[in-house]
Design a protein around this motif. Structure first.
Motif, PDB file in Angstrom:
ATOM      1  N   THR A  92     -54.432 -20.639 -10.856  1.00  0.00           N
ATOM      2  CA  THR A  92     -55.156 -21.217 -10.158  1.00  0.00           C
ATOM      3  C   THR A  92     -54.528 -22.589  -9.265  1.00  0.00           C
ATOM      4  N   LYS A  93     -55.035 -23.384  -8.045  1.00  0.00           N
ATOM      5  CA  LYS A  93     -54.647 -23.994  -7.611  1.00  0.00           C
ATOM      6  C   LYS A  93     -55.068 -25.228  -7.759  1.00  0.00           C
ATOM      7  N   HIS A  94     -54.957 -25.730  -8.892  1.00  0.00           N
ATOM      8  CA  HIS A  94     -56.266 -26.711  -9.841  1.00  0.00           C
ATOM      9  C   HIS A  94     -57.721 -26.887  -9.833  1.00  0.00           C
ATOM     10  N   GLN A  95     -58.410 -24.977  -9.879  1.00  0.00           N
ATOM     11  CA  GLN A  95     -59.438 -25.066 -10.137  1.00  0.00           C
ATOM     12  C   GLN A  95     -60.002 -24.504 -11.277  1.00  0.00           C
ATOM     13  N   SER A  96     -61.339 -23.976 -11.327  1.00  0.00           N
ATOM     14  CA  SER A  96     -61.391 -23.440 -12.450  1.00  0.00           C
ATOM     15  C   SER A  96     -63.081 -22.688 -12.438  1.00  0.00           C
ATOM     16  N   PHE A  97     -62.641 -21.725 -13.459  1.00  0.00           N
ATOM     17  CA  PHE A  97     -63.538 -20.531 -13.389  1.00  0.00           C
ATOM     18  C   PHE A  97     -64.294 -20.324 -14.803  1.00  0.00           C
ATOM     19  N   GLU A  98     -65.697 -20.185 -14.811  1.00  0.00           N
ATOM     20  CA  GLU A  98     -66.099 -19.466 -15.446  1.00  0.00           C
ATOM     21  C   GLU A  98     -66.950 -18.378 -15.547  1.00  0.00           C
ATOM     22  N   PHE A  99     -66.935 -17.759 -16.634  1.00  0.00           N
ATOM     23  CA  PHE A  99     -67.511 -16.039 -16.167  1.00  0.00           C
ATOM     24  C   PHE A  99     -67.657 -15.771 -18.080  1.00  0.00           C
TER      25      PHE A  99
END
Length: 300
Positions: free
Chosen positions: A26-33
């Motif tokens: 990722t481009k220094h991004q965070s995702f939570e599912f």
């Protein structure tokens, strides 16, 4: 084509395992599912939710963290999950769709002085590279868009980038009190905007990938391996905290001489000679009795 490698890392929560990668996904991004419906924007997360024991998926930077339900133990399934992630990525699988909404995590960067008065360390609150890099000119920095842009500041002499920080060496023409805020804000904004710190193929091109380093290590003699292990365990953490690095170059069994390279804040530091002789040389002499007599350094 970059080949992804997955390493399994335990966390303080025994229900959560981190699958760490040798490159950023990722481009220094965070995702939570939290479930498969929420994961529509992440084909990779959806694949993981097909596993009945997956409770939650968190994707950030160069790792995927997965929380499990109590129906299994990670020790029984973690290797299989690691292999599945590795195969998916190496097959060109999509991690996150461009339309996905990243979890907002503010980027912070603080400046920290080092023992070298010419070097300042700028520390981020997230991982920015998977290997260390040093660039002493704009020509060398072609594999690092961040370093290339930093060299456009006339007072930047060299750039050293490690896990979560950037060490900058300045020319004497400038004083830190006049340029620190400008550099700190530039680095913070750069990371927050998700720009590449280094190009995806940088580690492999510079022979710094995990696989390449492991191959180099295995080709060495036993004493050289012992020296590297001692440096990794006892020396590198200390010099990293000062914004630098020490890299093993060679060992001569006849002269019993060890050659190392000083990088980042250690390069040209007034106290580096003392550290080298009174610290590292004495440590190697003590721990490898009869095998080491002298340690010499070159500056990176």
């Amino acid at each position: 084509m970059n080949t992804f490698k997955v390493s399994v890392r335990e966390t303080s929560n025994n229900a959560i395992i981190k699958f760490e990668l040798n490159a950023f996904i990722t481009k220094h991004q965070s995702f939570e599912f939290d479930n498969i419906d929420e994961a529509k924007a992440s084909p990779l997360a959806q694949q993981l939710f097909y596993l009945p024991f997956v409770k939650k998926v968190y994707i950030s930077g160069n790792f995927i963290a997965v929380e499990r339900y109590g129906i299994v133990e990670w020790s029984d399934v973690q290797d299989e999950v690691a292999e599945q992630i590795e195969a998916y990525l190496n097959d060109g699988g999509i991690v996150i769709e461009e339309t996905a909404q990243a979890k907002k995590v503010p980027v912070t960067v603080y400046a920290e002085s080092t023992p070298n008065p010419s070097v300042m360390k700028f520390v981020a609150n997230k991982k920015i590279v998977t290997a260390l890099f040093e660039f002493t000119s704009i020509d060398e920095a072609k594999l690092s868009p961040l370093a290339t842009e930093l060299f456009h500041f006339p007072f930047v002499k060299s750039v050293f980038i490690d896990e979560n920080y950037v060490s900058i060496t300045k020319y004497d023409m400038a004083e830190w009190q006049d340029i620190t805020i400008e550099l700190r804000e530039f680095i913070r904004s750069y990371i927050e905007n998700g720009k590449d710190v280094v190009l995806p193929n940088a580690a492999e091109t510079l022979k710094k990938s995990t696989t390449q380093l492991d191959t180099q290590y295995e080709s060495l003699d036993d004493t050289s391996k012992e020296i590297i292990n001692i440096l990794e365990e006892y020396v590198k953490p200390a010099v990293a905290s000062d914004g630098g690095n020490i890299q093993f170059i060679s060992y001569d069994s006849e002269s019993k001489n060890v050659s190392v390279m000083l990088q980042g804040a250690c390069s040209g530091c007034p106290s580096s000679t003392y550290t080298l002789k009174s610290g590292i040389e004495n440590m190697l002499k003590e721990m490898l009795k009869g095998k080491v007599e002298t340690v010499e350094a070159i500056n990176g």
